[in-house]
Design a protein around this motif. Structure first.
Motif, PDB file in Angstrom:
ATOM      1  N   THR A   1      86.788  58.649 107.613  1.00 58.47           N
ATOM      2  CA  THR A   1      87.112  57.332 107.101  1.00 58.47           C
ATOM      3  C   THR A   1      88.342  56.690 107.363  1.00 58.47           C
ATOM      4  OG1 THR A   1      87.829  57.513 104.785  1.00 58.47           O
ATOM      5  CG2 THR A   1      85.484  57.566 105.161  1.00 58.47           C
ATOM      6  N   PHE A   2      89.501  57.618 107.872  1.00 60.13           N
ATOM      7  CA  PHE A   2      90.752  56.962 108.185  1.00 60.13           C
ATOM      8  C   PHE A   2      91.138  56.479 109.401  1.00 60.13           C
ATOM      9  CE2 PHE A   2      91.469  60.561 104.860  1.00 60.13           C
ATOM     10  CZ  PHE A   2      91.640  59.769 103.870  1.00 60.13           C
ATOM     11  N   ALA A   3      92.043  55.499 109.576  1.00 56.78           N
ATOM     12  CA  ALA A   3      92.457  55.077 110.858  1.00 56.78           C
ATOM     13  C   ALA A   3      93.425  56.090 111.772  1.00 56.78           C
ATOM     14  CB  ALA A   3      93.316  53.960 110.785  1.00 56.78           C
ATOM     15  N   THR A   4      94.175  56.938 110.695  1.00 58.53           N
ATOM     16  CA  THR A   4      95.079  57.840 111.456  1.00 58.53           C
ATOM     17  C   THR A   4      94.872  58.887 110.584  1.00 58.53           C
ATOM     18  OG1 THR A   4      97.098  57.760 110.130  1.00 58.53           O
ATOM     19  CG2 THR A   4      96.788  56.051 112.125  1.00 58.53           C
ATOM     20  N   THR A   5      95.487  60.141 110.901  1.00 57.71           N
ATOM     21  CA  THR A   5      95.140  61.350 109.975  1.00 57.71           C
ATOM     22  C   THR A   5      95.615  60.914 108.522  1.00 57.71           C
ATOM     23  OG1 THR A   5      96.984  62.178 110.859  1.00 57.71           O
ATOM     24  CG2 THR A   5      94.953  63.200 111.606  1.00 57.71           C
ATOM     25  N   THR A   6      96.683  60.172 108.378  1.00 61.40           N
ATOM     26  CA  THR A   6      97.158  59.938 106.919  1.00 61.40           C
ATOM     27  C   THR A   6      96.865  58.415 106.411  1.00 61.40           C
ATOM     28  OG1 THR A   6      99.378  59.340 108.066  1.00 61.40           O
ATOM     29  CG2 THR A   6      99.092  61.663 107.189  1.00 61.40           C
ATOM     30  N   LEU A   7      96.550  57.792 107.224  1.00 59.08           N
ATOM     31  CA  LEU A   7      96.249  56.215 106.647  1.00 59.08           C
ATOM     32  C   LEU A   7      94.779  55.737 106.929  1.00 59.08           C
ATOM     33  CD1 LEU A   7      99.413  54.938 108.522  1.00 59.08           C
ATOM     34  CD2 LEU A   7      99.417  55.317 105.991  1.00 59.08           C
ATOM     35  N   TYR A   8      94.566  55.016 105.637  1.00 65.81           N
ATOM     36  CA  TYR A   8      93.296  54.382 105.641  1.00 65.81           C
ATOM     37  C   TYR A   8      93.405  52.877 105.952  1.00 65.81           C
ATOM     38  CZ  TYR A   8      89.678  51.928 102.993  1.00 65.81           C
ATOM     39  OH  TYR A   8      88.719  50.874 102.725  1.00 65.81           O
ATOM     40  N   ALA A   9      92.530  52.406 106.696  1.00 66.57           N
ATOM     41  CA  ALA A   9      92.653  50.929 106.973  1.00 66.57           C
ATOM     42  C   ALA A   9      91.126  50.303 106.785  1.00 66.57           C
ATOM     43  CB  ALA A   9      93.081  50.644 108.453  1.00 66.57           C
ATOM     44  N   GLY A  10      91.037  49.165 106.376  1.00 71.69           N
ATOM     45  CA  GLY A  10      89.742  48.467 106.102  1.00 71.69           C
ATOM     46  C   GLY A  10      89.587  47.228 106.005  1.00 71.69           C
TER      47      GLY A  10
END
Ligand SMILES: [Fe+2]
Length: 340
Positions: free
Chosen positions: A79-88
């Motif tokens: 569910t993440f845009a990068t390995t550490t960051l969520y974006a929605g």
């Protein structure tokens, strides 16, 4: 005889497995900079109709938050845009409320489209306008509502992966749908957003106490910068959002930026260890990543992964919002960059 075909060593390895041990010399893990995240773009022309369809299919009451998560195709299931960051991307229709809750992860909002909605954080509401950056520090009560007459869409950015990694992902629902308003709108802006501070300021956490960074002020600052001095060869004119009480980043984990690329800017190749989620606020241009050119237009969201060279080109004047995990990397001593 190679290591793999040495029968004694192979037997030894299988003996270890039963004891949940592994020989370090056989490791196959990745030991180099960069992550598994891939370059990717979500174009507004594709996304917007699906946000409107989501608004038909589910109410905010049912969904709690009506969000289409932007999942990196190379990180399926995360569910993440990068390995550490969520974006929605979140959409709220006129009259709707997204009920009050709180959670350990820090959240940011970049208002993408529409006006008239608000975010309330710990008793203060702030009206959200396109280009505004709104903070929701970890463990603060927050809810959203739309008092206007059009759908409002914003980009949510969260540091969820950090809370997950540390086993510290707590969340809680507020007893009522909407929290009581305790302060007039603009209170946090008056206390922290005018180059002044309360004389007895006590930080309630590490995130910025400023609830909103209005776009008109950010844009004016960038436009002024663009009139004086040459742009950075890679970044154009780029500023980071600061915690006004400390001068540090807006969040303990996430660094947040806005940049101005003058028309015709052809950015030099650049990479850093903090993978970035970008959202195009104004203008058209392209980003070159991994030997591929990705054209962007307003409201598009794209990922420039960790340690991946990229170049930003501007066909018109461009304003780009971005956030990364640079704050965490700097605090822990991992952050690096390279220009080519
Ligand atoms: Fe939330």
């Amino acid at each position: 005889m190679t290591m793999a075909t040495n029968p004694n060593r192979a037997r030894f390895s299988s003996e270890l497995e039963a004891l949940h041990m592994k020989p370090l010399w056989e490791r196959v893990m990745r030991l180099k900079p960069g992550t598994a995240a891939a370059p990717v773009i979500w174009r507004w022309q594709d996304v917007q109709p699906h946000l409107m369809r989501a608004a038909e299919l589910i109410t905010t009451q049912e969904a709690e938050r009506r969000v289409l998560m932007l999942e990196n195709p190379a990180l399926k299931g995360s569910t993440f845009a990068t390995t550490t960051l969520y974006a929605g991307l979140q959409v709220i229709l006129p009259g709707e409320v997204a009920r009050t809750h709180r959670h350990a992860p820090n959240a940011l909002r970049l208002i993408v489209d529409g006006s008239g909605a608000y975010t309330a954080v710990d008793g203060e509401r702030t009206t959200m306008r396109p280009g505004d950056f709104v903070t929701t520090p970890g463990w603060t009560w927050h809810d959203h509502g739309n008092l206007g007459s059009e759908p409002v869409v914003w980009l949510d950015g969260l540091d969820t992966a950090f809370a997950n990694l540390f086993g510290a992902h707590f969340r809680e629902d507020y007893p009522q749908e909407t929290q009581a308003v305790k302060r007039a709108e603009g209170d946090a802006g008056a206390r922290y957003g005018a180059g002044l501070l309360p004389i007895e300021h006590r930080a309630r956490g590490q995130a910025s106490p400023l609830l909103s960074y209005p776009f008109d002020r950010t844009r004016a600052a960038l436009e002024q910068l663009a009139k004086s001095g040459a742009p950075d060869p890679a970044h154009g004119y780029k500023l980071r959002y600061a915690n006004p009480a400390t001068g540090g980043h807006a969040f303990p984990t996430m660094a947040v930026f806005m940049q101005w690329l003058p028309k015709g800017h052809k950015g030099s190749r650049y990479r850093s260890t903090d993978g970035a989620v970008y959202c195009v606020v104004e203008g058209r241009g392209s980003v070159v990543m991994d030997g591929q050119r990705w054209d962007f237009s307003p409201h598009d969201v794209f990922v420039a992964p960790s340690w991946e060279f990229h170049e930003l080109h501007a066909a018109t004047d461009c304003v780009l919002f971005s956030y990364t995990d640079r704050a965490a990397q700097e605090a822990l001593g991992f952050w690096r960059e390279e220009t080519a």
